[in-house]
Design a protein around this motif. Structure first.
Motif, PDB file in Angstrom:
ATOM      1  N   LEU A   1      29.399 -12.881 -42.375  1.00  0.00           N
ATOM      2  CA  LEU A   1      29.714 -14.247 -41.939  1.00  0.00           C
ATOM      3  C   LEU A   1      30.713 -14.889 -42.883  1.00  0.00           C
ATOM      4  N   ASN A   2      30.549 -14.678 -44.180  1.00  0.00           N
ATOM      5  CA  ASN A   2      31.476 -15.250 -45.164  1.00  0.00           C
ATOM      6  C   ASN A   2      32.899 -14.741 -44.929  1.00  0.00           C
ATOM      7  N   GLU A   3      33.046 -13.404 -44.708  1.00  0.00           N
ATOM      8  CA  GLU A   3      34.375 -12.833 -44.492  1.00  0.00           C
ATOM      9  C   GLU A   3      34.998 -13.363 -43.203  1.00  0.00           C
ATOM     10  N   ALA A   4      34.188 -13.396 -42.104  1.00  0.00           N
ATOM     11  CA  ALA A   4      34.733 -13.818 -40.812  1.00  0.00           C
ATOM     12  C   ALA A   4      35.164 -15.278 -40.844  1.00  0.00           C
ATOM     13  N   LEU A   5      34.345 -16.174 -41.448  1.00  0.00           N
ATOM     14  CA  LEU A   5      34.689 -17.592 -41.498  1.00  0.00           C
ATOM     15  C   LEU A   5      35.897 -17.822 -42.414  1.00  0.00           C
ATOM     16  N   THR A   6      35.928 -17.119 -43.550  1.00  0.00           N
ATOM     17  CA  THR A   6      37.059 -17.280 -44.467  1.00  0.00           C
ATOM     18  C   THR A   6      38.367 -16.866 -43.801  1.00  0.00           C
ATOM     19  N   ASN A   7      38.359 -15.728 -43.104  1.00  0.00           N
ATOM     20  CA  ASN A   7      39.562 -15.274 -42.390  1.00  0.00           C
ATOM     21  C   ASN A   7      39.967 -16.271 -41.318  1.00  0.00           C
ATOM     22  N   ALA A   8      38.973 -16.832 -40.604  1.00  0.00           N
ATOM     23  CA  ALA A   8      39.298 -17.783 -39.543  1.00  0.00           C
ATOM     24  C   ALA A   8      39.973 -19.024 -40.105  1.00  0.00           C
ATOM     25  N   TYR A   9      39.391 -19.582 -41.185  1.00  0.00           N
ATOM     26  CA  TYR A   9      39.990 -20.787 -41.769  1.00  0.00           C
ATOM     27  C   TYR A   9      41.378 -20.498 -42.346  1.00  0.00           C
ATOM     28  N   LYS A  10      41.544 -19.314 -42.961  1.00  0.00           N
ATOM     29  CA  LYS A  10      42.824 -19.007 -43.605  1.00  0.00           C
ATOM     30  C   LYS A  10      43.926 -18.673 -42.604  1.00  0.00           C
ATOM     31  N   TYR A  11      43.591 -17.876 -41.599  1.00  0.00           N
ATOM     32  CA  TYR A  11      44.634 -17.295 -40.743  1.00  0.00           C
ATOM     33  C   TYR A  11      44.608 -17.839 -39.304  1.00  0.00           C
ATOM     34  N   ALA A  12      43.429 -17.987 -38.719  1.00  0.00           N
ATOM     35  CA  ALA A  12      43.389 -18.424 -37.313  1.00  0.00           C
ATOM     36  C   ALA A  12      43.812 -19.879 -37.164  1.00  0.00           C
ATOM     37  N   PHE A  13      43.511 -20.728 -38.177  1.00  0.00           N
ATOM     38  CA  PHE A  13      43.810 -22.154 -38.056  1.00  0.00           C
ATOM     39  C   PHE A  13      44.672 -22.603 -39.232  1.00  0.00           C
ATOM     40  N   ALA A  14      45.612 -21.757 -39.604  1.00  0.00           N
ATOM     41  CA  ALA A  14      46.547 -22.127 -40.675  1.00  0.00           C
ATOM     42  C   ALA A  14      47.507 -23.204 -40.201  1.00  0.00           C
ATOM     43  N   GLU A  15      48.145 -23.871 -41.181  1.00  0.00           N
ATOM     44  CA  GLU A  15      49.180 -24.879 -40.912  1.00  0.00           C
ATOM     45  C   GLU A  15      48.635 -26.054 -40.107  1.00  0.00           C
ATOM     46  N   GLY A  16      47.362 -26.443 -40.353  1.00  0.00           N
ATOM     47  CA  GLY A  16      46.807 -27.652 -39.736  1.00  0.00           C
ATOM     48  C   GLY A  16      46.369 -27.512 -38.291  1.00  0.00           C
ATOM     49  N   ARG A  17      46.285 -26.313 -37.775  1.00  0.00           N
ATOM     50  CA  ARG A  17      45.856 -26.140 -36.382  1.00  0.00           C
ATOM     51  C   ARG A  17      44.399 -26.566 -36.217  1.00  0.00           C
ATOM     52  N   ARG A  18      44.106 -27.063 -35.035  1.00  0.00           N
ATOM     53  CA  ARG A  18      42.735 -27.425 -34.681  1.00  0.00           C
ATOM     54  C   ARG A  18      42.121 -26.344 -33.792  1.00  0.00           C
ATOM     55  N   GLY A  19      40.798 -26.272 -33.768  1.00  0.00           N
ATOM     56  CA  GLY A  19      40.152 -25.267 -32.910  1.00  0.00           C
ATOM     57  C   GLY A  19      38.646 -25.292 -33.032  1.00  0.00           C
ATOM     58  N   LYS A  20      38.085 -24.173 -32.637  1.00  0.00           N
ATOM     59  CA  LYS A  20      36.616 -24.095 -32.570  1.00  0.00           C
ATOM     60  C   LYS A  20      36.168 -22.716 -33.006  1.00  0.00           C
ATOM     61  N   ILE A  21      35.088 -22.682 -33.783  1.00  0.00           N
ATOM     62  CA  ILE A  21      34.469 -21.437 -34.218  1.00  0.00           C
ATOM     63  C   ILE A  21      33.018 -21.428 -33.718  1.00  0.00           C
ATOM     64  N   SER A  22      32.584 -20.280 -33.217  1.00  0.00           N
ATOM     65  CA  SER A  22      31.190 -20.155 -32.763  1.00  0.00           C
ATOM     66  C   SER A  22      30.511 -19.044 -33.554  1.00  0.00           C
ATOM     67  N   VAL A  23      29.241 -19.345 -33.949  1.00  0.00           N
ATOM     68  CA  VAL A  23      28.416 -18.363 -34.675  1.00  0.00           C
ATOM     69  C   VAL A  23      27.131 -18.188 -33.875  1.00  0.00           C
ATOM     70  N   ARG A  24      26.891 -16.951 -33.418  1.00  0.00           N
ATOM     71  CA  ARG A  24      25.705 -16.688 -32.601  1.00  0.00           C
ATOM     72  C   ARG A  24      24.924 -15.523 -33.196  1.00  0.00           C
ATOM     73  N   PHE A  25      23.590 -15.691 -33.217  1.00  0.00           N
ATOM     74  CA  PHE A  25      22.701 -14.605 -33.641  1.00  0.00           C
ATOM     75  C   PHE A  25      21.556 -14.530 -32.637  1.00  0.00           C
ATOM     76  N   LEU A  26      21.512 -13.442 -31.877  1.00  0.00           N
ATOM     77  CA  LEU A  26      20.529 -13.304 -30.801  1.00  0.00           C
ATOM     78  C   LEU A  26      19.729 -12.025 -31.009  1.00  0.00           C
ATOM     79  N   THR A  27      18.465 -12.063 -30.581  1.00  0.00           N
ATOM     80  CA  THR A  27      17.613 -10.871 -30.612  1.00  0.00           C
ATOM     81  C   THR A  27      17.328 -10.447 -29.187  1.00  0.00           C
ATOM     82  N   GLU A  28      17.470  -9.167 -28.929  1.00  0.00           N
ATOM     83  CA  GLU A  28      17.249  -8.610 -27.589  1.00  0.00           C
ATOM     84  C   GLU A  28      16.346  -7.400 -27.723  1.00  0.00           C
ATOM     85  N   GLY A  29      15.051  -7.609 -27.489  1.00  0.00           N
ATOM     86  CA  GLY A  29      14.121  -6.506 -27.636  1.00  0.00           C
ATOM     87  C   GLY A  29      14.045  -6.078 -29.089  1.00  0.00           C
TER      88      GLY A  29
END
Length: 617
Positions: A529-557
């Protein structure tokens, strides 16, 4: 005191059994004799009652049938008067005079009337306790205003008593019943439009020579009048009489006292709704009854039911039988007293043994009772004394064993408390050491001039921070080996958001199951989670871009799915696997393999990192 004399802790005392063994045979012989003599007399009298009942019900039935025959006869006379030409059915005055004369010599009839095909009505009748006469006529002998006029003692009309607008004879139950039957018939009971009573009507349609309906003759009998007739016809034996229709509804009764509704229901159930002689009991009273259908020539599916209590016949026999039963009971009482005196002498050793056994069961150790010459009680006394000795030895051994177990349990609890304290201290020191490492990394990053080196140190600091969060969760929980996945992930999201997104340009949505997971599972997931969120903040929303991040943890059986996705600019995946795509992707794949799961990255529309792994058993 009496209850203690007869009953022990869970049954009947021995001396009671001995006494009853004498009393019961006496009662078993004496009571059947007493009841047999009385029952024989009752059967003889019951036969006589049956004969009397048959004669009574035949008499009352004949009177009821004669009473109900009158309305049918009046209708036939009225119809014959029209057919012979003596009366014009369109002449209201002639019909009124005819009906008044009929009322005069038929005291059992309530009213006589004629409704024509235009809805008109001519009626003459009696009402009230004094039997005051009245006539009713509609305006123009057609549907319209309905005027009721009283008749005085001289036979003259007085002022109008009541006026009812918009009356139409064709809408009344008696008129419709005659049209539906097409012949002489009876209506079901129906309430009068005045609301004063309910009535049954004998009806007869009047047809012209061409078969067209001219009107309907009808004669009323109020149900209250039928009840007065039944009360006057019943014999002097204190019985009860009622009339019911085919559905079992009671139409009229000789007595309206409370409780007869129940008796009538029992009588209908016992007779089966048909012709039958029957008996049933209500409370302490036994009733004889007989049900008979009224004569078929009346055209009524009614039943006449008579009930008689047996108290009028059986009182003397029951009194004599009561004296016999009383004598038997007095003899049994004397025998019981003697038998209890004898039984008490023989039951005394057993009572002493019973008290001895109760003392043993309550934890006392009294001396055993003195020996007795009765063989069975003496054998029981010897067995109880030996059992008490063995029981005392067993209890002493068990007490010593329990004391040893208590001391051992206290030592285990002390060791467990010491272990818990040590674990808390270890976790606390690990957290402090990791905090020191994170601080050193932050200080080193601020002192570096190389941007890539600074970024690497900050990333390492965030990874250490994720591990610190896990240790903090473990330290604060009651268990030191597992924590809530939802709380762990949400705290990592809050810390990284404060570092990389202080102006809240990016919204983060979490949907995580609150499952308890061991530390060896949560640690790799927190680093992913730390790596994925850090990459998202650094690269996906660089230069002041706005957006949305979703974190899901589900159990199935037995499996879990952990997904981190964003709607940013996406990622270009290396064609030859994650190892050539940077340290972050390589680290996340290695962590997924450490969990025994699979790692996947999608970068078409934003970036989605997903890990699927089996839940630990």
């Amino acid at each position: 005191m009496t209850k203690r004399l007869l009953l022990g802790r869970s049954g009947i005392r021995f001396k009671t059994v001995l006494g009853l063994s004498i009393v019961f045979p006496l009662l078993a012989i004496g009571l059947p004799i007493a009841f047999g003599v009385g029952s024989s007399a009752e059967r003889s009298l019951s036969d006589a009652i049956a004969v009397l009942e048959d004669e009574t019900v035949a008499h009352v039935r004949s009177e009821v049938e004669n009473f109900l025959e009158v309305p049918l006869l009046v209708n036939r006379m009225n119809a014959e008067a029209v057919k012979s030409g003596r009366v014009d059915p369109g002449d209201a005055d002639t019909l009124e005079s005819l009906f008044l004369s009929r009322i005069g010599y038929t005291p059992s009839v309530t009213s006589v009337y004629f409704g024509n095909a235009r809805g008109g009505l001519v009626d003459a009748g009696r009402e009230g306790p004094d039997g005051s006469l009245y006539v009713i006529r509609t305006d123009g002998f057609a549907a319209g205003s309905f005027v009721k006029t009283a008749i005085d003692d001289r036979g003259a009309k007085s002022a109008a008593v009541s006026v009812l607008p918009q009356f139409d004879a064709r809408t009344r139950p008696w008129y419709r019943a005659a049209v539906a039957a097409g012949a002489a018939a009876w209506t079901p009971p129906y309430p009068l439009f005045t609301g004063q009573d309910s009535a049954v009507s004998a009806v007869l349609p009047l047809n012209g020579a061409d078969g067209t309906l001219i009107g309907v003759f009808s004669v009323d009998i109020f149900l209250s009048q039928l009840e007065r007739f039944l009360k006057g016809s019943l014999s002097r034996l204190g019985g009860h009489c009622f009339i019911s229709d085919s559905s079992g509804a009671v139409l009229a009764r000789s007595d309206k006292a409370d409780g007869f509704d129940f008796l009538e229901g029992e009588a209908l159930r016992s007779s089966g709704g048909g012709d039958a002689a029957f008996t049933f009991s209500a409370g302490k009273v036994r009733y004889f009854g007989e049900s008979q259908r009224l004569s078929g020539k009346l055209g009524l599916d009614w039943h006449l039911v008579l009930l008689y209590p047996d108290t009028a016949f059986m009182a003397g026999i029951r009194y004599d039988r009561g004296l016999m039963v009383l004598a038997v009971l007095l003899g049994a009482l004397v025998s019981a007293l003697l038998s209890f005196v004898i039984a008490s002498r023989f039951a005394r050793p057993l009572e002493l043994l019973s008290g001895y056994a109760r003392s043993l069961s309550s934890g006392e150790w009294p001396a055993p009772p003195r020996p007795t010459r009765l063989i069975e009680p003496e054998e029981l006394r010897t067995s109880l004394a030996a059992m008490a000795d063995r029981l005392r030895e067993s209890i002493e051994a068990l007490t010593a064993e329990n004391e040893a177990k208590r001391i051992a349990n206290e030592r285990v609890e002390a060791l467990l408390a010491e272990k818990t304290l040590i674990l808390r201290e270890v976790h606390h020191r690990i957290k402090n050491n990791m905090s020191s490492i994170a601080s050193l990394l932050a200080i080193e990053a601020r002192s570096m001039d190389d941007g890539r080196a600074t970024a690497a140190l900050l990333t390492a600091e965030s990874r250490v921070g994720s591990m610190m969060i896990l240790y903090d969760k473990l330290y604060r929980s009651d268990r030191f080996t597992e924590a809530s996945a939802a709380a762990f992930f949400e705290e990592i999201v809050r810390d990284l958001s404060r570092i990389y997104d202080p102006f809240e340009r990016v919204s983060v949505e979490t949907d995580c199951a609150a499952a308890l997971l061991p530390a060896e599972t949560l640690m790799p997931l927190g680093l992913i989670l730390n790596e994925a969120l850090t990459n998202a903040y650094k690269y996906a929303f660089a230069e002041g871009r706005r957006g949305k991040i979703s974190v899901r943890f589900l159990t199935e059986g037995g499996e879990a799915v952990f997904v981190v996705g964003d709607d940013g600019r996406g990622i270009s995946l290396p064609p030859d696997g994650f190892h050539s795509g940077g340290f972050g992707l390589t680290l996340m794949e290695s962590l997924a393999e450490q969990l025994g799961g699979t790692f996947a990255v999608a970068g078409d529309e934003g970036t989605t990192v997903s890990v699927r792994f089996p839940l630990p058993s």
